[in-house]
Design a protein around this motif. Sequence first.
Motif, PDB file in Angstrom:
ATOM      1  N   ALA A  88      -3.507   9.308   5.395  1.00 30.23           N
ATOM      2  CA  ALA A  88      -4.215   8.183   4.776  1.00 30.23           C
ATOM      3  C   ALA A  88      -3.290   6.983   4.679  1.00 30.23           C
ATOM      4  O   ALA A  88      -2.186   7.085   4.137  1.00 30.23           O
ATOM      5  CB  ALA A  88      -4.712   8.571   3.385  1.00 30.23           C
ATOM      6  N   GLY A 100       0.820  -1.209   0.000  1.00 30.14           N
ATOM      7  CA  GLY A 100       0.000   0.000   0.000  1.00 30.14           C
ATOM      8  C   GLY A 100       0.849   1.251   0.000  1.00 30.14           C
ATOM      9  O   GLY A 100       1.981   1.251  -0.492  1.00 30.14           O
ATOM     10  N   VAL A 123      -8.664   9.967  -1.476  1.00 24.45           N
ATOM     11  CA  VAL A 123      -8.453   8.537  -1.257  1.00 24.45           C
ATOM     12  C   VAL A 123      -8.522   7.790  -2.587  1.00 24.45           C
ATOM     13  O   VAL A 123      -7.702   6.903  -2.871  1.00 24.45           O
ATOM     14  CB  VAL A 123      -9.495   7.984  -0.260  1.00 24.45           C
ATOM     15  N   ASP A 146      -8.247  -1.208   1.444  1.00 22.49           N
ATOM     16  CA  ASP A 146      -8.914  -0.471   2.505  1.00 22.49           C
ATOM     17  C   ASP A 146      -8.104   0.796   2.765  1.00 22.49           C
ATOM     18  O   ASP A 146      -6.926   0.880   2.391  1.00 22.49           O
ATOM     19  CB  ASP A 146      -8.987  -1.298   3.795  1.00 22.49           C
ATOM     20  N   CYS A 147      -8.698   1.770   3.422  1.00 21.76           N
ATOM     21  CA  CYS A 147      -7.963   2.997   3.734  1.00 21.76           C
ATOM     22  C   CYS A 147      -8.418   3.555   5.077  1.00 21.76           C
ATOM     23  O   CYS A 147      -9.614   3.746   5.297  1.00 21.76           O
ATOM     24  CB  CYS A 147      -8.158   4.047   2.643  1.00 21.76           C
ATOM     25  N   LEU A 156      -3.348   3.589   2.928  1.00 21.74           N
ATOM     26  CA  LEU A 156      -4.002   2.740   1.935  1.00 21.74           C
ATOM     27  C   LEU A 156      -3.404   1.342   2.032  1.00 21.74           C
ATOM     28  O   LEU A 156      -2.195   1.158   1.836  1.00 21.74           O
ATOM     29  CB  LEU A 156      -3.804   3.306   0.534  1.00 21.74           C
ATOM     30  N   ARG A 157      -4.234   0.351   2.360  1.00 19.32           N
ATOM     31  CA  ARG A 157      -3.766  -1.023   2.568  1.00 19.32           C
ATOM     32  C   ARG A 157      -4.315  -1.919   1.464  1.00 19.32           C
ATOM     33  O   ARG A 157      -5.518  -2.155   1.379  1.00 19.32           O
ATOM     34  CB  ARG A 157      -4.216  -1.535   3.935  1.00 19.32           C
TER      35      ARG A 157
END
Length: 211
Positions: free
Chosen positions: A157, A86, A119, A172-173, A159-160
């Motif tokens: 943020a 991410g 995002v 996901d985030c 972000l995964r």
Amino acid sequence: VQSRVTDKAGNQELVLELRDVSRNILHARAQVVLGDVVPSSPALREVNGLASGRYGHGPEEIYKSLLFHGSDFHAVEEVTGISEKGLLAKLKVGEKPSAWEKEPLRSEWATEPLVVDGVLQLGILWCWEKLGKPSLPNGFESYTQFVRKYPKGGVTAALRVTKYTDRTLVADCELSDSKGRTVAVFEGLQWTADDNLKASFGRSGVLAGRS
């Protein structure tokens, strides 16, 4: 736009649909739960290598060469690091509703539209960097907000990435404030990557911006 409203357990549930009525084609649907009580904020997860790699593009280059957004949608302040897992980034909050609308219904945003778009921009940047091609967002499974109002200083943020192929990204985030408190969480964000989008992402035109 079509909507249906029901009351459940003290909350209002709205089903919103964007539909071509003439051809009965559904373009998008969302279920929105509104209530007076803000849900308890979960503990922020560890970064765990999300930002282990250097990201070589600053915001000026990002919006000149990698994204198509006009200046009103320049949400990304910095990508602090990136990896196959991410990325980690700083996102700005937007101006008040009065700067966007002539007769806004609210004086403050309930949810920050610039952060939401930011995002989605992060997924595009991840696809450019790791898949070598641009992408466009398709939607997300859920968004939960744990504050009544976003912090003025913006958010971090995380972000995964949960799954990706050479043409898709699912992630996901988590959004957090300067004190490490969870502001909001996106789950099941989705993008589709395609080499054919490169022409639309060129430097020659701005394809998104507020009129």
